[in-house]
Design an enzyme around this catalytic site. Structure first.
Site, PDB file in Angstrom:
ATOM      1  N   GLY A  13       0.836  -1.205   0.000  1.00 59.91           N
ATOM      2  CA  GLY A  13       0.000   0.000   0.000  1.00 59.91           C
ATOM      3  C   GLY A  13       0.867   1.250   0.000  1.00 59.91           C
ATOM      4  O   GLY A  13       1.898   1.300   0.668  1.00 59.91           O
ATOM      5  N   ARG A  91      -2.487  -6.385 -11.901  1.00 61.87           N
ATOM      6  CA  ARG A  91      -3.657  -5.857 -11.193  1.00 61.87           C
ATOM      7  C   ARG A  91      -4.745  -6.918 -11.043  1.00 61.87           C
ATOM      8  O   ARG A  91      -5.929  -6.660 -11.196  1.00 61.87           O
ATOM      9  CB  ARG A  91      -4.203  -4.613 -11.893  1.00 61.87           C
ATOM     10  CG  ARG A  91      -3.157  -3.503 -11.958  1.00 61.87           C
ATOM     11  CD  ARG A  91      -3.764  -2.144 -12.144  1.00 61.87           C
ATOM     12  NE  ARG A  91      -2.742  -1.117 -12.267  1.00 61.87           N
ATOM     13  CZ  ARG A  91      -2.117  -0.551 -11.229  1.00 61.87           C
ATOM     14  NH1 ARG A  91      -2.419  -0.893 -10.007  1.00 61.87           N
ATOM     15  NH2 ARG A  91      -1.203   0.373 -11.428  1.00 61.87           N
ATOM     16  N   THR A 144       5.155   1.763   5.962  1.00 67.88           N
ATOM     17  CA  THR A 144       3.763   1.346   6.108  1.00 67.88           C
ATOM     18  C   THR A 144       3.098   2.268   7.127  1.00 67.88           C
ATOM     19  O   THR A 144       3.702   2.597   8.158  1.00 67.88           O
ATOM     20  CB  THR A 144       3.576  -0.108   6.581  1.00 67.88           C
ATOM     21  OG1 THR A 144       2.219  -0.282   7.022  1.00 67.88           O
ATOM     22  CG2 THR A 144       4.475  -0.496   7.749  1.00 67.88           C
ATOM     23  N   ASP A 146       0.831   1.290   8.891  1.00 68.41           N
ATOM     24  CA  ASP A 146       0.367   0.418   9.981  1.00 68.41           C
ATOM     25  C   ASP A 146       1.397   0.269  11.111  1.00 68.41           C
ATOM     26  O   ASP A 146       1.037  -0.142  12.215  1.00 68.41           O
ATOM     27  CB  ASP A 146       0.046  -0.981   9.449  1.00 68.41           C
ATOM     28  CG  ASP A 146      -1.009  -0.973   8.360  1.00 68.41           C
ATOM     29  OD1 ASP A 146      -1.758   0.010   8.275  1.00 68.41           O
ATOM     30  OD2 ASP A 146      -1.073  -1.958   7.595  1.00 68.41           O
ATOM     31  N   ASP A 148       3.464  -2.039  11.451  1.00 72.42           N
ATOM     32  CA  ASP A 148       3.455  -3.434  11.911  1.00 72.42           C
ATOM     33  C   ASP A 148       4.695  -4.209  11.471  1.00 72.42           C
ATOM     34  O   ASP A 148       4.676  -5.434  11.388  1.00 72.42           O
ATOM     35  CB  ASP A 148       2.170  -4.141  11.446  1.00 72.42           C
ATOM     36  CG  ASP A 148       2.010  -4.116   9.928  1.00 72.42           C
ATOM     37  OD1 ASP A 148       2.807  -3.438   9.252  1.00 72.42           O
ATOM     38  OD2 ASP A 148       1.082  -4.770   9.422  1.00 72.42           O
ATOM     39  N   ARG A 190      -4.834  -2.417   9.861  1.00 75.40           N
ATOM     40  CA  ARG A 190      -4.983  -3.886   9.771  1.00 75.40           C
ATOM     41  C   ARG A 190      -5.016  -4.513  11.163  1.00 75.40           C
ATOM     42  O   ARG A 190      -5.831  -4.118  11.964  1.00 75.40           O
ATOM     43  CB  ARG A 190      -3.875  -4.505   8.911  1.00 75.40           C
ATOM     44  CG  ARG A 190      -4.242  -4.600   7.457  1.00 75.40           C
ATOM     45  CD  ARG A 190      -3.841  -5.929   6.831  1.00 75.40           C
ATOM     46  NE  ARG A 190      -4.694  -7.007   7.230  1.00 75.40           N
ATOM     47  CZ  ARG A 190      -5.801  -7.399   6.597  1.00 75.40           C
ATOM     48  NH1 ARG A 190      -6.192  -6.778   5.510  1.00 75.40           N
ATOM     49  NH2 ARG A 190      -6.515  -8.417   7.037  1.00 75.40           N
TER      50      ARG A 190
HETATM   51  O1  F6P Z   1      -1.349  -1.799   4.974  1.00 78.25           O
HETATM   52  C1  F6P Z   1      -1.828  -0.515   4.736  1.00 78.25           C
HETATM   53  C2  F6P Z   1      -3.327  -0.526   4.636  1.00 78.25           C
HETATM   54  O2  F6P Z   1      -3.757   0.815   4.396  1.00 78.25           O
HETATM   55  C3  F6P Z   1      -4.066  -1.121   5.826  1.00 78.25           C
HETATM   56  O3  F6P Z   1      -4.104  -0.229   6.920  1.00 78.25           O
HETATM   57  C4  F6P Z   1      -5.409  -1.413   5.200  1.00 78.25           C
HETATM   58  O4  F6P Z   1      -6.088  -2.444   5.889  1.00 78.25           O
HETATM   59  C5  F6P Z   1      -5.035  -1.858   3.806  1.00 78.25           C
HETATM   60  O5  F6P Z   1      -3.751  -1.309   3.539  1.00 78.25           O
HETATM   61  C6  F6P Z   1      -5.992  -1.409   2.737  1.00 78.25           C
HETATM   62  O6  F6P Z   1      -5.563  -1.927   1.523  1.00 78.25           O
HETATM   63  P1  F6P Z   1      -6.179  -1.511   0.123  1.00 78.25           P
HETATM   64  O7  F6P Z   1      -5.444  -0.284  -0.343  1.00 78.25           O
HETATM   65  O8  F6P Z   1      -5.921  -2.697  -0.754  1.00 78.25           O
HETATM   66  O9  F6P Z   1      -7.645  -1.237   0.314  1.00 78.25           O
END
Ligand code: F6P
Length: 366
Positions: A13, A91, A144, A146, A148, A190
């Site tokens: 992401g 994709r 990230t 997150d 994490d 997440r």
């Molecule tokens: O890992 C980053 C994140 O934004 C998470 O916080 C979230 O759950 C996920 O990616 C969303 O992913 P996508 O962009 O595929 O909707």
């Protein structure tokens, strides 16, 4: 080993601060006389060298990166669904899953890359590690929202995401207070509650629910009621998208995946539906979603991205492949990617941040 040509890709992401890394890598590599090849859309550009969307693989010059420091997103695109070991087509366009990792290795050599700077989060670093084991000379850079990923104090993007969430909480507090409402603010992260906990602390929230602490509604209701008894008629609850009641699974979207995992969706609405009949006030939900992933990076993320980009180039020069550059405050150090991904990083329910939150009366749901 003499270095002439280095690739860079951003994987997973997107988040604010990626362009700061790209810029720093290009500028510092240029000073060493190296060429930097931007690989388009994470590993897509290594799986298919003809990848076109939107620019294709291209040499990144200092001119090209001159004015990107303050821009969110990533100049070279990204993907959180391009795992070459479980690939579904560009994709996700093809149905059949296949292992195209051999293609990645072959194309890495066809592009005559001496090294690859791999900017990614937890999932992306796992892919990087498997490619390192197949002989690719990779240096990792942690990003990230997150937070994490282990081995580093902070990841690029986290600080900006927290700032975005905090400023949303500030605004929501205005309207919640005017209408005497409970405002539930759902944030990303997440399975980790770092964005929720940090923004709840920074935004002065009264309730904070995170995946690491399964919640019960009773203490939440009590907290809201106590505030009302004290004449404070509104409340703010920050809820992580992965938060769930005790003994119950998180809520997922009916369709779609996020980074090869089920898509989290609905934590705030679920909480609102359950709380509504228990409270004497109106409840509203705001889902911040991808707003947290965009926007101009904070100064912290710009500086962190720049320092990590410079350090990644140094690591390549030192031949420190298999390592990830990391913030080890106040310095930038290196850890092995293996070490960074060894244990999923989560909020410590007994740690100081949670302790501080509880000490000022933030209800954590248990
Ligand atoms: O890992 C980053 C994140 O934004 C998470 O916080 C979230 O759950 C996920 O990616 C969303 O992913 P996508 O962009 O595929 O909707």
């Amino acid at each position: 080993m003499s270095i002439e040509r280095v690739g860079i890709l951003t994987s997973g992401g997107d988040c604010p601060g990626l362009n700061a890394v790209i810029r720093a890598v290009v500028l510092s590599a240029h000073q060493r006389g190296w060429e930097v090849l931007g690989i388009e859309d994470a590993t897509e550009g290594l799986i298919d060298l003809e990848v076109r969307a939107p620019h294709g693989n291209r040499v990144l010059t200092p001119t090209l990166v001159d004015a990107i420091l303050d821009r969110g997103g990533t100049l070279i695109g990204t993907s959180n669904s391009a795992d070459p070991f479980h690939y579904f087509g560009h994709r996700g366009s093809e149905e059949r899953e296949s292992d195209v990792s051999a293609k990645v290795v072959e194309n890495y050599h066809r592009l005559e890359l001496d090294a690859l700077i791999w900017v990614g989060g937890d999932g992306s670093m796992r892919i990087a590690q498997r490619l390192i084991e197949r002989g690719l000379a990779i240096v990792g850079v942690p990003k990230t929202i997150d937070l994490d990923l282990g081995g580093t104090d902070y990841t690029i993007g986290f600080h900006t995401a927290v700032q975005t969430a905090t400023s949303a909480i500030d605004r929501l507090q205005d309207t919640a207070a005017s209408h005497d409402r409970l405002m539930i603010v759902e944030v990303m992260g997440r399975d980790a509650g770092f964005v929720a906990l940090h923004s709840a602390l920074a935004g002065g929230a009264h309730i904070c629910l995170i995946p690491e602490i399964p919640y019960r509604l009773e203490p939440v209701v009590e907290r809201i009621q106590k505030r009302r008894d004290d004449g404070l008629l509104f409340s703010i609850a920050v809820v992580a998208e992965g938060a769930a009641p005790s003994g119950v699974a998180p809520t997922y979207a009916e369709t779609g995946e996020a980074g090869g995992m089920p898509k989290l969706f609905g934590a705030g609405s679920r909480m609102a539906a359950a709380l509504d009949p228990m409270l004497p006030l109106e409840v509203r939900v705001s889902v911040l979603g991808h707003i947290q992933r965009g926007g101009s990076p904070t100064e912290f993320d710009r500086i962190l991205g720049t320092r990590l980009g410079v350090a990644a180039v140094e690591a390549v020069a030192d031949g420190a492949f298999g390592s990830m550059v990391a913030l080890q405050t106040p310095n930038i150090g290196r850890v092995s990617i293996n070490e960074a991904i060894a244990v999923p990083r989560r909020v410590d329910p007994a740690g100081q941040l949670v302790e501080a939150a509880r000490a000022i009366g933030i209800e954590m749901g248990s």
